[in-house]
Design a protein around this motif. Structure first.
Motif, PDB file in Angstrom:
ATOM      1  N   GLY D 349       0.816  -1.216   0.000  1.00 12.06           N
ATOM      2  CA  GLY D 349       0.000   0.000   0.000  1.00 12.06           C
ATOM      3  C   GLY D 349       0.839   1.250   0.000  1.00 12.06           C
ATOM      4  O   GLY D 349       1.441   1.624  -1.018  1.00 12.06           O
ATOM      5  N   GLY D 350       0.929   1.899   1.123  1.00 15.24           N
ATOM      6  CA  GLY D 350       1.602   3.194   1.208  1.00 15.24           C
ATOM      7  C   GLY D 350       0.875   4.009   2.248  1.00 15.24           C
ATOM      8  O   GLY D 350      -0.225   3.635   2.669  1.00 15.24           O
ATOM      9  N   SER D 351       1.497   5.086   2.705  1.00 13.37           N
ATOM     10  CA  SER D 351       0.888   5.842   3.795  1.00 13.37           C
ATOM     11  C   SER D 351       0.837   7.325   3.456  1.00 13.37           C
ATOM     12  O   SER D 351       1.398   7.773   2.449  1.00 13.37           O
ATOM     13  CB  SER D 351       1.690   5.630   5.080  1.00 13.37           C
ATOM     14  N   GLU D 352       0.188   8.064   4.330  1.00  8.62           N
ATOM     15  CA  GLU D 352       0.080   9.503   4.131  1.00  8.62           C
ATOM     16  C   GLU D 352       1.421  10.215   4.163  1.00  8.62           C
ATOM     17  O   GLU D 352       1.506  11.362   3.766  1.00  8.62           O
ATOM     18  CB  GLU D 352      -0.845  10.073   5.197  1.00  8.62           C
ATOM     19  N   VAL D 353       2.487   9.548   4.650  1.00  8.03           N
ATOM     20  CA  VAL D 353       3.803  10.182   4.614  1.00  8.03           C
ATOM     21  C   VAL D 353       4.725   9.529   3.579  1.00  8.03           C
ATOM     22  O   VAL D 353       5.920   9.811   3.535  1.00  8.03           O
ATOM     23  CB  VAL D 353       4.491  10.198   6.002  1.00  8.03           C
ATOM     24  N   THR D 354       4.164   8.668   2.754  1.00  5.00           N
ATOM     25  CA  THR D 354       4.923   8.155   1.615  1.00  5.00           C
ATOM     26  C   THR D 354       5.048   9.277   0.580  1.00  5.00           C
ATOM     27  O   THR D 354       4.058   9.949   0.285  1.00  5.00           O
ATOM     28  CB  THR D 354       4.174   6.955   1.002  1.00  5.00           C
ATOM     29  N   PRO D 355       6.238   9.506   0.044  1.00  4.52           N
ATOM     30  CA  PRO D 355       6.366  10.592  -0.934  1.00  4.52           C
ATOM     31  C   PRO D 355       5.427  10.384  -2.124  1.00  4.52           C
ATOM     32  O   PRO D 355       5.169   9.232  -2.519  1.00  4.52           O
ATOM     33  CB  PRO D 355       7.833  10.483  -1.382  1.00  4.52           C
ATOM     34  N   PRO D 356       4.918  11.459  -2.694  1.00  2.00           N
ATOM     35  CA  PRO D 356       4.013  11.339  -3.845  1.00  2.00           C
ATOM     36  C   PRO D 356       4.680  10.524  -4.942  1.00  2.00           C
ATOM     37  O   PRO D 356       5.879  10.648  -5.186  1.00  2.00           O
ATOM     38  CB  PRO D 356       3.813  12.786  -4.307  1.00  2.00           C
ATOM     39  N   ASP D 357       3.920   9.661  -5.565  1.00  2.00           N
ATOM     40  CA  ASP D 357       4.412   8.813  -6.667  1.00  2.00           C
ATOM     41  C   ASP D 357       5.477   7.824  -6.205  1.00  2.00           C
ATOM     42  O   ASP D 357       6.168   7.254  -7.044  1.00  2.00           O
ATOM     43  CB  ASP D 357       5.006   9.669  -7.812  1.00  2.00           C
ATOM     44  N   HIS D 358       5.656   7.647  -4.913  1.00  2.00           N
ATOM     45  CA  HIS D 358       6.694   6.699  -4.518  1.00  2.00           C
ATOM     46  C   HIS D 358       6.147   5.297  -4.278  1.00  2.00           C
ATOM     47  O   HIS D 358       6.894   4.349  -4.100  1.00  2.00           O
ATOM     48  CB  HIS D 358       7.448   7.178  -3.270  1.00  2.00           C
ATOM     49  N   SER D 359       4.834   5.122  -4.267  1.00  2.00           N
ATOM     50  CA  SER D 359       4.338   3.766  -4.121  1.00  2.00           C
ATOM     51  C   SER D 359       3.664   3.325  -5.416  1.00  2.00           C
ATOM     52  O   SER D 359       3.446   4.113  -6.324  1.00  2.00           O
ATOM     53  CB  SER D 359       3.386   3.641  -2.934  1.00  2.00           C
ATOM     54  N   ARG D 360       3.401   2.022  -5.482  1.00  2.46           N
ATOM     55  CA  ARG D 360       2.718   1.442  -6.646  1.00  2.46           C
ATOM     56  C   ARG D 360       2.195   0.086  -6.209  1.00  2.46           C
ATOM     57  O   ARG D 360       2.575  -0.420  -5.146  1.00  2.46           O
ATOM     58  CB  ARG D 360       3.665   1.334  -7.845  1.00  2.46           C
ATOM     59  N   ILE D 361       1.348  -0.498  -7.056  1.00  2.00           N
ATOM     60  CA  ILE D 361       0.660  -1.731  -6.666  1.00  2.00           C
ATOM     61  C   ILE D 361       1.640  -2.872  -6.391  1.00  2.00           C
ATOM     62  O   ILE D 361       1.362  -3.762  -5.587  1.00  2.00           O
ATOM     63  CB  ILE D 361      -0.374  -2.103  -7.760  1.00  2.00           C
ATOM     64  N   THR D 362       2.784  -2.842  -7.034  1.00  2.00           N
ATOM     65  CA  THR D 362       3.733  -3.953  -6.857  1.00  2.00           C
ATOM     66  C   THR D 362       4.780  -3.689  -5.775  1.00  2.00           C
ATOM     67  O   THR D 362       5.660  -4.528  -5.530  1.00  2.00           O
ATOM     68  CB  THR D 362       4.491  -4.230  -8.177  1.00  2.00           C
ATOM     69  N   TYR D 363       4.735  -2.538  -5.124  1.00  2.00           N
ATOM     70  CA  TYR D 363       5.749  -2.139  -4.135  1.00  2.00           C
ATOM     71  C   TYR D 363       5.707  -3.057  -2.916  1.00  2.00           C
ATOM     72  O   TYR D 363       4.642  -3.296  -2.349  1.00  2.00           O
ATOM     73  CB  TYR D 363       5.464  -0.700  -3.723  1.00  2.00           C
ATOM     74  N   ARG D 364       6.870  -3.534  -2.500  1.00  2.70           N
ATOM     75  CA  ARG D 364       6.957  -4.450  -1.355  1.00  2.70           C
ATOM     76  C   ARG D 364       7.737  -3.788  -0.220  1.00  2.70           C
ATOM     77  O   ARG D 364       8.961  -3.748  -0.236  1.00  2.70           O
ATOM     78  CB  ARG D 364       7.670  -5.744  -1.754  1.00  2.70           C
TER      79      ARG D 364
END
Lengths: 382, 382, 382, 382
Positions: D349-364
């Motif tokens: 997933g990712g969180s509210e403090v993940t940098p913009p565009d730094h996550s994606r569906i395949t991110y582990r």
């Protein structure tokens, strides 16, 4: 009748494993993971008393109410535990008391097994026997640890070899990509963690027919394998450094050669025997050094009919996690497996100290990646 | 002849102390400070073999060369030690092996004592006997710890009391300021730490004729003594909090009353018995709560002829330090006392489990301030 | 007026000690015993606010109620402490906040010192100033530890030497047996632990006029002093092995010579400077190796007029214990000294970083025997 | 040009995250897992200097050779590390030194990015930027820990919310059994652990569209969830007891209600916000209490297009293990991910403090099961 025979045989075998011990050997607990033999003998007996005789055998009188406190292992529903690290401080109950406890419970069980039993009860008896067989393997490994860490390094049995069947010439067999069925679907006994036979898609892979030998592992050691962090997981590298690991457990370099503590005492390492007493970290580092990897538990199970296995528990690259649809049984019995499904790696196969008929292709053993007092070894995949 | 009799009597007494034990009780080491009884039996024997038979008895053959490794305690000059925390893992040598070791050494010693011996050798034999008597007290206290921390709390001897002689009505005696002579000046045996009789100037002081009783100590507990930091040393207060100490060792509050583990098992606390199993921190806190203090070891020694003593080792306000002119004997024997002269407090007196004739007014016992498995108690001064 | 001047001077000096620091240097706590400099600055200020302004200066408004929680050190009566090991995690209050706190309290104190004050209040002010001077020495030693354990080893002050006055040729003076008077009996300030001037009987002894030099200590090192257990207390030997101690603190062997971290950064060891940053264990082992011993604190005090002292805190063979008649002051101030009177050794003298006029012949410093980040050294007696 | 812009933006963003800090906040390390902010700023800069400027930019002069020692994190091939637990003791290099280091390296990088670069070099720059974005998330979580564990509980930014988007009404979507493709197959950046797109067979399952809310989690707490071992893994239950866990991290019960430390300081818990700062043990126990389970990482990835995600890192029931065909890159860069593939659980997933565009569906993402200072939450499956 069959069940009664099985009961008798399994129970007798625990006593035979302990036959070479002195009373003092039953008592000590040199490290947390190793339990005193007398505790194993009491705990397996407590299982039959607690889960069968007390609830289901009318008129049964408990041997000693304090024993529930002493011999419970991790069943949180059955009362306060003696915390595990304290087991080695328990001089009482004495070994002779525990022997009487075993006889008392065995006599009651023989009577109980003569009465008509429901299938659920029979299944519980079978579970208790499989539970005792698991502890028989632990009896062997714990006894080896106790004697092998005594400065006198006494032999357990001067006739008993523990180097295992020698490793035959190895080859890699190729397994095609596709869907494989994983998990137990027979009609005999299995543990709940093997249930839920299900489809797993495997990519094409190759797996070695043989275990890694001492000779091959020595090549890794002599190539500086324990000194080069690149082969190791970060956690494994910390483990090597913190524990100053330089060889498998029980290996000692003396008078210019590698020796190994065995059932017969200190003996030279047998080059063609399968390497033993290896942690997951070491297994993974060895595989990395060879440019290969360990098989997953699914790859192992799919290929098992074509492999030589049964000498060593083989570390896999799979974490111990529930199969699809896994559910815990209600009550204390449900604590058997599911509660351990985090931070452990799966081992497949079986070892020379696994009770006869106690392993099978779907059997899932599991330990923390740094432990190596079990008879653990390495098989390569790629 | 006298020496040979003494030897026989002392050695026999160690065996008598262990007579009520089961084999398993000889093996365990529940905490670092408590040694397994079988280790005491081996170690005291090793002393005679190492310091007398091997160097001075021509033709003596060592019982087993490995035993030096196993039974050395802290004599750094005599080879690599088994580190102390590992003693509880040693199932071998077995108890019966150690019994044979004792008989073997005793037989040799009887022969050796029949030969003409120099005064130096005789002094070493006497030292070995006093050493064994020290371990006899440790045998009692370690056995009590092992049985008293077993969940079954088995009795050691249903006939044996351990509450000590009851406390008589107390009064304070006044001691005048002036120079007193401290230290041993008799002709019998004493330890090196008692030697160097010397002048000490004492200010005027008063000292209580009796030990503090359980009843008095309960007053302290009920007044919240364990919950008020003002009575405690900073280090003592940390000890109370870290160990959640709320009462003397072996006390259990059950069914509305304070019970105490004794040689007879769990028994009600006897109000007029002298309080026992107390740390220095507790002794000092109790004294502070009473607005008094503990005596120094010099005040104790100067007043001793007028005190009722011998039931409890009495914590003093003196750190364990060398007397003027103290020098260590050369070699391993010199490690006996001097090396411990830091971070320990002196105890004076003796206890109900001190061997007969093993204490005297100049005897200096010492322990770390947080330890309390010895039979320790409190005397007040002001 | 004098008091007001003293107040100003002492408070200014704390700031001067910190002048070479960067903001970041004020924050860290590399080991438990070393406090962040900003904590010292806050804590000494809190002392004046808590024990003088709040109770005795009408109309005074507390700077920030949270600061009591943050800057209390060990005064258990004044509220919940920040436990000591957490001090290095406190990024807030920031250094600038603490500087404001100091100014705020100093302004109030200036006003307060202009009002008529009772002798008791004045004594409390003087205690606060002596307390701050103690922390000034700690500021120096803690700053040295922080910078000297940074991998960049930055200098504190390129002009400031810390090798101390060089050691002059040494001789032993002989002191006659007899009664000496020990303890403070002047009219100026002293701590409560120095009070109770009393008679002590000393045996005849000799004491060296000079401290042990680096050159002499190197002889001990080169003779294998750190590798021979015979010189060491058992506890000291464990300390050497557990910490792999091979030289005094701050010594580094580099490019074929012994270097030492100093105020100027890494510098060659000066052979004739008095050895520094030595534990009690090392001091006692050195003395044993020389066939001598350390003086007791009483021997030191009796001989002090004839000794060269003031460069190093000198370990004595005396444990830190109360003088006859010692009583704690009531309330939090009473926690100042008495609560530490167990498991510590007395140091006498003073060091090059002791504030001017802050030491005297009766001054009793004390630390645990294994600590050596203070400017500690060795004097021999026999 | 695009790359140069990205470089500038990413680098600037790190500085913006730290803008509200005081100098002191940059320095501390309250627990091992939390690094000082200044270390993050130096370490991300060191990455560009070490892996790009030094090997590939002719004429580049290293800023300070000591920085390799200080800012290396776990890259064992690049020299001796500062061991991680010591980071909080490093007052030097000072924050201003690190700012100069950043400017120095940024200037050089701008020059470097104006030269013609091979695709491999460009890929390394992109890796460096993604690496810095990972540390940006750590900057947020570490700053929150530092401020949230300070007794003054200072706000980071009075305007900044951290309760995340509120949870909408939830439903379960059903996913059919079958083969799904897992892993990255796009053309943009991804980490090596996402590569090796491959088939995975999934059994039929249902997964919730929404995260678990604070309200729902409070139900678990109020039902005694933290006190009933049956919901927990054995290891999780030990974790609860050893750490006396009773609520998510940063929750405090005060004045009759649950409060939570947020960017704005202590605030009431928002019932409809997704629960945050949860360990894997808690997530699994909550799911067990609901009679459900967590999704595997494959189930999550297969269903992701239909889920509301991005507010919390979501614990999955998958251990962090290599995908089929995973191989480490040679050299230090190869240490990036593979060495951590043991004893950790995957979060998606990712969180509210993940940098913009730094996550994606395949991110582990992956952490040890007991850690909860990241913005972690729960999604249910069955």
């Amino acid at each position: 009748m069959q069940l009664k025979n099985n009961y008798e045989n399994v129970r007798k075998r625990s006593m035979q494993i302990c036959a070479p011990l002195k009373t003092e050997d039953y008592v000590v607990q040199p490290v947390v993971d190793v339990s005193p033999p007398k505790w194993h003998l009491g705990h397996t007996t407590w299982f039959f008393e607690t889960f069968l005789l007390k609830p289901y055998y009318p008129g049964y009188t408990e041997f000693d109410p304090d024993y529930n406190f002493v011999f419970n292992s991790y069943y949180e529903s059955v009362g306060t535990r003696v915390i595990r690290t304290d087991r080695g401080n328990l001089s009482r109950p004495a070994v002779e008391d525990i022997m009487q406890y075993r006889e008392y419970v065995d006599t009651a069980m023989q009577g109980f097994l003569d009465t008509p039993l429901s299938p659920e009860i029979k299944a519980l008896v079978v579970l208790g026997l499989n539970h005792e067989e698991q502890h028989q393997e632990l009896l062997y490994t714990d006894i080896k640890y106790i004697l092998g860490h005594n400065p006198l390094m006494p032999a357990y049995d001067k006739q008993k070899s523990d180097h295992g069947a020698l490793v035959a010439p190895a080859s890699f067999i190729e397994m095609a990509a596709g869907i494989y069925q994983i998990g137990y679907d027979g009609t005999g006994f299995c543990f709940d963690n093997e249930l839920g036979r299900h489809s797993v898609y495997l990519q094409q892979y190759e797996i070695c027919t043989q275990l890694v030998s001492n000779r091959e592992y020595l090549d890794f050691m002599e190539a500086g394998g324990y000194a080069d962090f690149r082969h190791w997981h970060a956690e494994g590298w910390d483990w090597v450094k913190n524990n100053q690991v330089k060889a498998p457990l029980y290996w000692h370099f003396a008078d210019g050669q590698w020796m190994q503590y065995t059932w017969q005492g200190l003996q030279p390492v047998v080059a063609d025997a399968p390497v033993c007493h290896i942690s997951y970290y070491e297994a993974a580092a060895y595989a990395a050094w060879k440019g290969m990897r360990l098989p997953t538990e699914f790859e192992w199970e799919a290929a098992a009919p074509a492999l030589a296995w049964g000498q060593r528990w083989e570390w896999t690259e799979s974490a111990y996690l529930p199969y699809p649809g896994f559910t815990k049984a209600p009550g204390a019995i449900g604590e058997y497996n599911g509660k351990f499904m985090v931070s452990q790696m799966v081992l497949r196969g079986g070892s020379e100290v696994t009770p006869p008929d106690h392993s099978r292709i779907t059997y899932r053993n599991f330990f923390h990646p740094g432990l190596r007092w079990q008879f653990t070894g390495i098989r390569l995949a790629r």
